[in-house]
Structure formats: C-alpha cells, structure tokens
Design an enzyme around this catalytic site. Structure first.
Site: not given
Length: 277
Positions: A147-149, A151-152
């Site tokens: 999820p973090y990747h 978004s980035k």
C-alpha cells in the site's frame, strides 16, 4: 508578513518537525499543520509567533479547506511542503481495502487537496515552490508494504503532472525522495505489522509469516541506520530556496543505491526485489 512564509504539513515529528526548525532558523514564518492539542502546544512553546499552527487532517476535506482559507488570507506563500503521510504494511492479498483506500487518501489525494487550496497564495508570491516529500519507495517496490509503495509511485505521477501544468506560471514543483530516515514511522510500522499478523487468517500467516518477519527486521535496521530528519529537512529547504531547483532530490546513500537499482533491466530488478522463501 515581511518574512517569507511557508506551509509544512505533518509538522509534529520527523521530517516535518525538522523542516519547521530549519525554516524558522533561517528567519521564515511557518504555517505548521498538526492534528492534536499536544502537538500544537509544543510548537507554540518552541517557536512563538514564528509559527502559526494549522489543525489539519488530510482525511478531512473541511479541515483542509479551512486551513487553505486561513493561509490565503495571510498573504503570499513562498512555498508548500507536502510532508504528511502514513504507511500501511501487510500482504496485499489480506490488507483491508478500507486501509488501502486510507493509504491513498492520505498519501496521494490529500497531497493534491492541500496543494489546490494553497495555490491562490502561491500564485501571488515571488518564486513560489511546491515541495513534496516522497520516498525512494516510489522507484523500487518490495514485499509487505505494497500500500505504501503504491501511494509513493502514484505521488511521482502526481508531482510530475503538477510540475508540467504549473510550469507556465513559474511555480516549481519538486519531489524529495529520502531513503530510510530515523523517525517514528519505524516503531509505528512495527506495531502495525504486529496488528497485521494478529489479523491474518491461519492460511495467510503460514504463507506470509517469513516475509513479515523479514520486513520487520528491515524496519529495525532502517530505524538504526536511517539519516537524521534534519538532513532530509535541509534538502527540502534547499529545494524551497534554490534559484533553480532540481526536479528531484535523493536523500541518503540507500536512496542513491536504490535509484541505481531502479535503472536496472526489469527482469534483473524484479529478481533482486522478490521475496525469498
């Protein structure tokens, strides 16, 4: 205000707090966004009238609009630092979709929402800048923080498009891409990983336990070896004040190594980043 004025989101800790300190040290006025009474009191005690606190939650459109109106009423805004964000770990097969949506709402949609409400104040300033704190995780993706990747990587596209659209008005848009920074995000990530493990069904735990354990060890290493937040803040301030800022800035040796990894042929890159049994 005669002093140059800047907005910094996520100003309560880590890179955001270090950006506030660095800008105030250079004689600027800072609009600092936080979410709690305690954080607001700490900023007021530390900086007095050099800082004006904004109570903003990137998941709350009304709070963003209200803060934008306050800043616009305050006059020209020399720069916006989009720093606030969060990290949701876990295998994509099992991450709750509401948590996935929240990751994108805060790290992507929230950045755009803040930028939009600040544009009127930026347009009346000299050499205005929008500096977004992304991550080297927007170039190279690995397991367990999908999820973090996501978004980035999305933030890269958002920043590139904003840069292209705002160029005719002389508004520079810059992406800062740190590697590991020694902030509270790593202890929070470990706590979140424990919650993820506890919520996994038995089959998911068997399938992903080794990858979760590896991700936790990696987070612990990052917490120990990450660069100090002030180092990242100094790069952000350089992007805000340079006569001709670069479109992107890397922060940390690990970020530079990962940038090289991102330039490798796809098949080799994926072989290096894939989870191991």
């Amino acid at each position: 205000m005669t002093r140059p004025s800047y907005v910094v989101t996520g100003a309560s800790s880590g890179i955001g707090a270090a950006c506030v300190a660095e800008l105030v040290r250079r004689g600027a006025h800072v609009w600092a966004s936080v979410r709690t009474d305690v954080d607001e009191e700490e900023l007021v005690c530390a900086y007095g009238d050099a800082v004006t606190v904004l109570r903003m939650d990137l998941r709350d459109a009304a709070s963003i609009a209200e803060c934008g109106a306050r800043v616009v009423a305050g006059g020209p805004l020399r720069g916006l630092v989009n720093n606030a964000g969060l990290a949701r770990p876990g295998p994509l097969e099992y991450v709750p979709l509401d948590a996935f949506r929240e990751q994108l709402d805060v790290n992507v949609t929230g950045q755009l929402a803040v930028t939009r409400v600040m544009l009127p104040a930026l347009r009346v300033a000299e050499t205005p800048r929008v500096v977004t704190v992304g991550s080297i995780g927007g170039r190279v993706a690995g397991p367990m923080i999908g999820p973090y990747h996501t978004s980035k990587f999305a933030l890269v596209g958002l920043t590139d498009s904003l840069r292209a659209e705002l160029a005719p008005e002389g508004i520079d848009v810059v992406l800062v891409e740190p590697g590991a920074v020694a902030t509270a995000i790593w202890p929070r990530a470990r706590e979140a990983a424990e919650e993820v493990r506890a919520a996994l069904p038995e089959a998911g735990l068997v399938r992903y336990a080794a990858q979760l354990a590896s991700a936790e060890r990696s987070a612990a290493r990052s917490a120990r070896a990450g660069v100090p937040p002030r180092r990242a803040a100094q790069v952000v301030v350089r992007a805000l004040t340079a006569r001709r800022p670069a479109p992107r800035y890397l922060v940390g040796t690990d970020a530079r190594v990962a940038a090289v990894l991102a330039s490798l042929p796809f098949r080799l890159r994926y072989r290096l980043t894939a989870a191991k049994r």
